[in-house]
Design a protein around this motif. Structure first.
Motif, PDB file in Angstrom:
ATOM      1  N   TYR A   1      -4.370   5.661   4.091  1.00  0.00           N
ATOM      2  CA  TYR A   1      -4.261   4.204   4.125  1.00  0.00           C
ATOM      3  C   TYR A   1      -5.419   3.677   4.963  1.00  0.00           C
ATOM      4  O   TYR A   1      -5.476   3.875   6.176  1.00  0.00           O
ATOM      5  N   ASP A   2      -6.353   3.013   4.308  1.00  0.00           N
ATOM      6  CA  ASP A   2      -7.637   2.662   4.908  1.00  0.00           C
ATOM      7  C   ASP A   2      -7.670   1.192   5.305  1.00  0.00           C
ATOM      8  O   ASP A   2      -7.632   0.301   4.449  1.00  0.00           O
ATOM      9  N   CYS A   3      -7.759   0.941   6.621  1.00  0.00           N
ATOM     10  CA  CYS A   3      -7.902  -0.415   7.150  1.00  0.00           C
ATOM     11  C   CYS A   3      -9.314  -0.674   7.661  1.00  0.00           C
ATOM     12  O   CYS A   3      -9.550  -1.704   8.319  1.00  0.00           O
ATOM     13  N   VAL A   4     -10.244   0.232   7.396  1.00  0.00           N
ATOM     14  CA  VAL A   4     -11.579   0.172   7.974  1.00  0.00           C
ATOM     15  C   VAL A   4     -12.638  -0.202   6.942  1.00  0.00           C
ATOM     16  O   VAL A   4     -13.485  -1.063   7.180  1.00  0.00           O
ATOM     17  N   GLY A   5     -12.603   0.464   5.788  1.00  0.00           N
ATOM     18  CA  GLY A   5     -13.607   0.228   4.765  1.00  0.00           C
ATOM     19  C   GLY A   5     -14.712   1.267   4.802  1.00  0.00           C
ATOM     20  O   GLY A   5     -14.752   2.145   5.664  1.00  0.00           O
TER      21      GLY A   5
ATOM     22  N   THR B   1      -3.057  -4.263  11.468  1.00  0.00           N
ATOM     23  CA  THR B   1      -2.449  -3.657  10.293  1.00  0.00           C
ATOM     24  C   THR B   1      -2.201  -2.176  10.510  1.00  0.00           C
ATOM     25  O   THR B   1      -1.126  -1.656  10.197  1.00  0.00           O
ATOM     26  N   GLY B   2      -3.171  -1.459  11.053  1.00  0.00           N
ATOM     27  CA  GLY B   2      -3.026  -0.017  11.253  1.00  0.00           C
ATOM     28  C   GLY B   2      -1.894   0.334  12.188  1.00  0.00           C
ATOM     29  O   GLY B   2      -1.152   1.299  11.956  1.00  0.00           O
ATOM     30  N   SER B   3      -1.717  -0.445  13.269  1.00  0.00           N
ATOM     31  CA  SER B   3      -0.656  -0.137  14.225  1.00  0.00           C
ATOM     32  C   SER B   3       0.725  -0.318  13.600  1.00  0.00           C
ATOM     33  O   SER B   3       1.642   0.460  13.864  1.00  0.00           O
ATOM     34  N   MET B   4       0.872  -1.333  12.750  1.00  0.00           N
ATOM     35  CA  MET B   4       2.157  -1.496  12.072  1.00  0.00           C
ATOM     36  C   MET B   4       2.332  -0.448  10.980  1.00  0.00           C
ATOM     37  O   MET B   4       3.442   0.007  10.710  1.00  0.00           O
ATOM     38  N   ALA B   5       1.238  -0.023  10.349  1.00  0.00           N
ATOM     39  CA  ALA B   5       1.314   1.004   9.315  1.00  0.00           C
ATOM     40  C   ALA B   5       1.845   2.320   9.880  1.00  0.00           C
ATOM     41  O   ALA B   5       2.641   3.016   9.232  1.00  0.00           O
ATOM     42  N   ILE B   6       1.420   2.668  11.081  1.00  0.00           N
ATOM     43  CA  ILE B   6       1.929   3.884  11.721  1.00  0.00           C
ATOM     44  C   ILE B   6       3.433   3.761  11.946  1.00  0.00           C
ATOM     45  O   ILE B   6       4.205   4.686  11.645  1.00  0.00           O
TER      46      ILE B   6
ATOM     47  N   MET C   1      -2.804   9.596  -2.862  1.00  0.00           N
ATOM     48  CA  MET C   1      -3.499   8.350  -3.165  1.00  0.00           C
ATOM     49  C   MET C   1      -4.327   7.896  -1.956  1.00  0.00           C
ATOM     50  O   MET C   1      -3.905   8.032  -0.815  1.00  0.00           O
ATOM     51  N   TYR C   2      -5.502   7.385  -2.257  1.00  0.00           N
ATOM     52  CA  TYR C   2      -6.324   6.718  -1.247  1.00  0.00           C
ATOM     53  C   TYR C   2      -6.190   5.219  -1.510  1.00  0.00           C
ATOM     54  O   TYR C   2      -6.619   4.720  -2.558  1.00  0.00           O
ATOM     55  N   VAL C   3      -5.571   4.512  -0.577  1.00  0.00           N
ATOM     56  CA  VAL C   3      -5.332   3.081  -0.736  1.00  0.00           C
ATOM     57  C   VAL C   3      -6.106   2.348   0.350  1.00  0.00           C
ATOM     58  O   VAL C   3      -5.874   2.563   1.538  1.00  0.00           O
ATOM     59  N   THR C   4      -7.032   1.499  -0.054  1.00  0.00           N
ATOM     60  CA  THR C   4      -7.823   0.747   0.911  1.00  0.00           C
ATOM     61  C   THR C   4      -7.512  -0.732   0.795  1.00  0.00           C
ATOM     62  O   THR C   4      -7.379  -1.273  -0.308  1.00  0.00           O
TER      63      THR C   4
ATOM     64  N   GLY D   1       0.801  -1.219   0.000  1.00  0.00           N
ATOM     65  CA  GLY D   1       0.000   0.000   0.000  1.00  0.00           C
ATOM     66  C   GLY D   1       0.829   1.261   0.000  1.00  0.00           C
ATOM     67  O   GLY D   1       0.558   2.206  -0.746  1.00  0.00           O
ATOM     68  N   PHE D   2       1.861   1.300   0.836  1.00  0.00           N
ATOM     69  CA  PHE D   2       2.675   2.505   0.975  1.00  0.00           C
ATOM     70  C   PHE D   2       3.618   2.702  -0.211  1.00  0.00           C
ATOM     71  O   PHE D   2       3.760   3.822  -0.709  1.00  0.00           O
ATOM     72  N   VAL D   3       4.276   1.648  -0.643  1.00  0.00           N
ATOM     73  CA  VAL D   3       5.345   1.780  -1.644  1.00  0.00           C
ATOM     74  C   VAL D   3       4.819   1.585  -3.056  1.00  0.00           C
ATOM     75  O   VAL D   3       5.031   2.434  -3.935  1.00  0.00           O
ATOM     76  N   HIS D   4       4.128   0.479  -3.324  1.00  0.00           N
ATOM     77  CA  HIS D   4       3.687   0.194  -4.690  1.00  0.00           C
ATOM     78  C   HIS D   4       2.553   1.116  -5.141  1.00  0.00           C
ATOM     79  O   HIS D   4       2.516   1.553  -6.291  1.00  0.00           O
ATOM     80  N   HIS D   5       1.604   1.388  -4.244  1.00  0.00           N
ATOM     81  CA  HIS D   5       0.447   2.206  -4.619  1.00  0.00           C
ATOM     82  C   HIS D   5       0.523   3.632  -4.091  1.00  0.00           C
ATOM     83  O   HIS D   5       0.061   4.564  -4.755  1.00  0.00           O
TER      84      HIS D   5
END
Length: 381
Positions: free
Chosen positions: A264-268, A202-207, A291-294, A160-164
């Motif tokens: 970066y959306d982990c909720v939907g 996922t969100g905690s590691m994303a931060i 970018m909005y990546v869900t 999500g962060f790098v490719h998109h």
């Protein structure tokens, strides 16, 4: 000579895994020439396991992961950590040998999963080519439970962060250069990231991942409930939006860090879609910014299948150039950046562990939506 038994859990019909799992004994597989056999010591559970087991034949057919009439039984699970039990004749012994401690991701979602003691797989190449079975050596500092909790979450974030999201995860050289220069004056410079669902696995590691990107420079906003705000701030969020008392879209629009380079959306859900032009950076000199990546899509039910499949069911998402409902992209070179992430203090939050015989209880914990972090099955318990 007594035959070795491969103990596993399988399901034979659609439904929640907490109620459909049943134990089974299978033969231990023999590796084909290009395969290794891993003796699994821990397997982390993921919502996608439940989504796949609960999805209808029509949905799975649209995903092209199996024929219209699926073949049961199926073994769930993707994340694993363990030791190499056997190697095929064509395996490069410079990469893998019997006894090596390894961990990785088995993305065979047709039902040949990791909730079994022995799993045969063809490892993805070492050259960065994407593959469905990505295996690397386990860092010595991680237990098998910790290692099993890492792969799917980390790969989802990296994709999500790098490719998109087009953010650059730094090399050791750029990280050292940043440390020598010291922190920038305040946090008024750099790119910004909004993580929706910052207290989950996922969100905690994303931060944490975002904190390691110099171009972000700490400009991180995250949503969570008030009770988890201190935890999310401790991970590196500069601003927390409490979804229980605030309108998340309005709070994001009014954030001092808006507009964002990456949401970066982990909720939907679809609440953000009408506001993306205001919420995302619009840089004519760099059209890849903003970018909005869900990882979920616009669906909000935990048990229903998300991802790009929702684009076919809900076409409102289809034509947004800066909206990505992502599919996982994994490779050996991507996984090897986990070593750097861990060396810089990154970690995965573990909610709970269960013994192998309590796998159904482990899925009940996952399905409860109360888990904060990863649920792991420890095969040694």
């Amino acid at each position: 000579m007594r035959m070795q038994i491969n103990k596993a859990f399988q399901f034979t019909h659609q439904g929640p895994l907490s109620t459909t799992l049943e134990p089974v004994d299978r033969p231990v597989p023999e590796p084909e020439a290009e395969q290794i056999v891993v003796k699994i010591l821990a397997a982390a559970l993921n919502p996608v396991d439940v989504q796949l087991s609960s999805s209808s034949d029509a949905i799975l057919g649209m995903m092209q992961v199996q024929p219209a009439s699926p073949t049961y039984p199926k073994i769930p699970g993707m994340d694993f950590s363990g030791t190499i039990h056997a190697v095929g004749t064509s395996i490069d012994r410079a990469r893998f040998n019997v006894g090596d401690e390894v961990f990785g991701l088995a993305m065979d979602i047709t039902g040949k999963g990791t909730l079994q003691e022995y799993l045969a797989m063809t490892p993805s190449p070492a050259d960065g080519t994407q593959g469905s079975h990505v295996v690397i050596k386990k860092p010595e500092g991680l237990t098998h439970v910790q290692a099993a909790a890492m792969p799917l979450v980390y790969s989802t974030i990296y994709t999500g962060f790098v490719h998109h999201g087009h953010l650059t995860y730094p090399s050791e050289a750029t990280q050292n250069e940043q440390q020598q220069q010291g922190p920038a004056a305040g946090k008024e410079k750099g790119k910004s990231v909004l993580v929706l669902g910052g207290s989950g696995g996922t969100g905690s590691m994303a931060i944490q991942f975002a904190t390691q990107i110099p171009e972000v420079n700490g400009r991180i906003v995250a949503s969570c409930s008030a009770k988890n705000a201190s935890f999310v701030e401790s991970l590196g969020a500069a601003e927390v939006i409490d979804y229980t008392s605030q309108n998340v879209v309005e709070a994001a629009l009014n954030s001092p860090y808006a507009p964002f380079d990456l949401i970066y959306d982990c909720v939907g859900g679809a609440d953000f879609i009408p506001h993306l032009d205001e919420l995302l950076v619009n840089d004519p000199e760099d059209p890849r910014r903003g970018m909005y990546v869900t990882i979920v899509g616009d669906k909000t039910g935990r048990d229903s299948m998300g991802g790009p499949i929702t684009n076919d069911l809900n076409p409102v998402q289809k034509d947004r150039k800066r909206y990505v409902c992502m599919m996982l992209e994994a490779s050996t070179t991507q996984f090897e950046t986990m070593y750097t992430f861990l060396e810089r203090g990154g970690q995965v939050l573990i909610d709970s562990t269960f013994g192998f015989n309590d796998a159904a209880k482990a899925y009940a914990r996952l399905e409860s939506a109360r888990a904060v972090g990863k649920v792991v099955v420890d095969f040694t318990k």
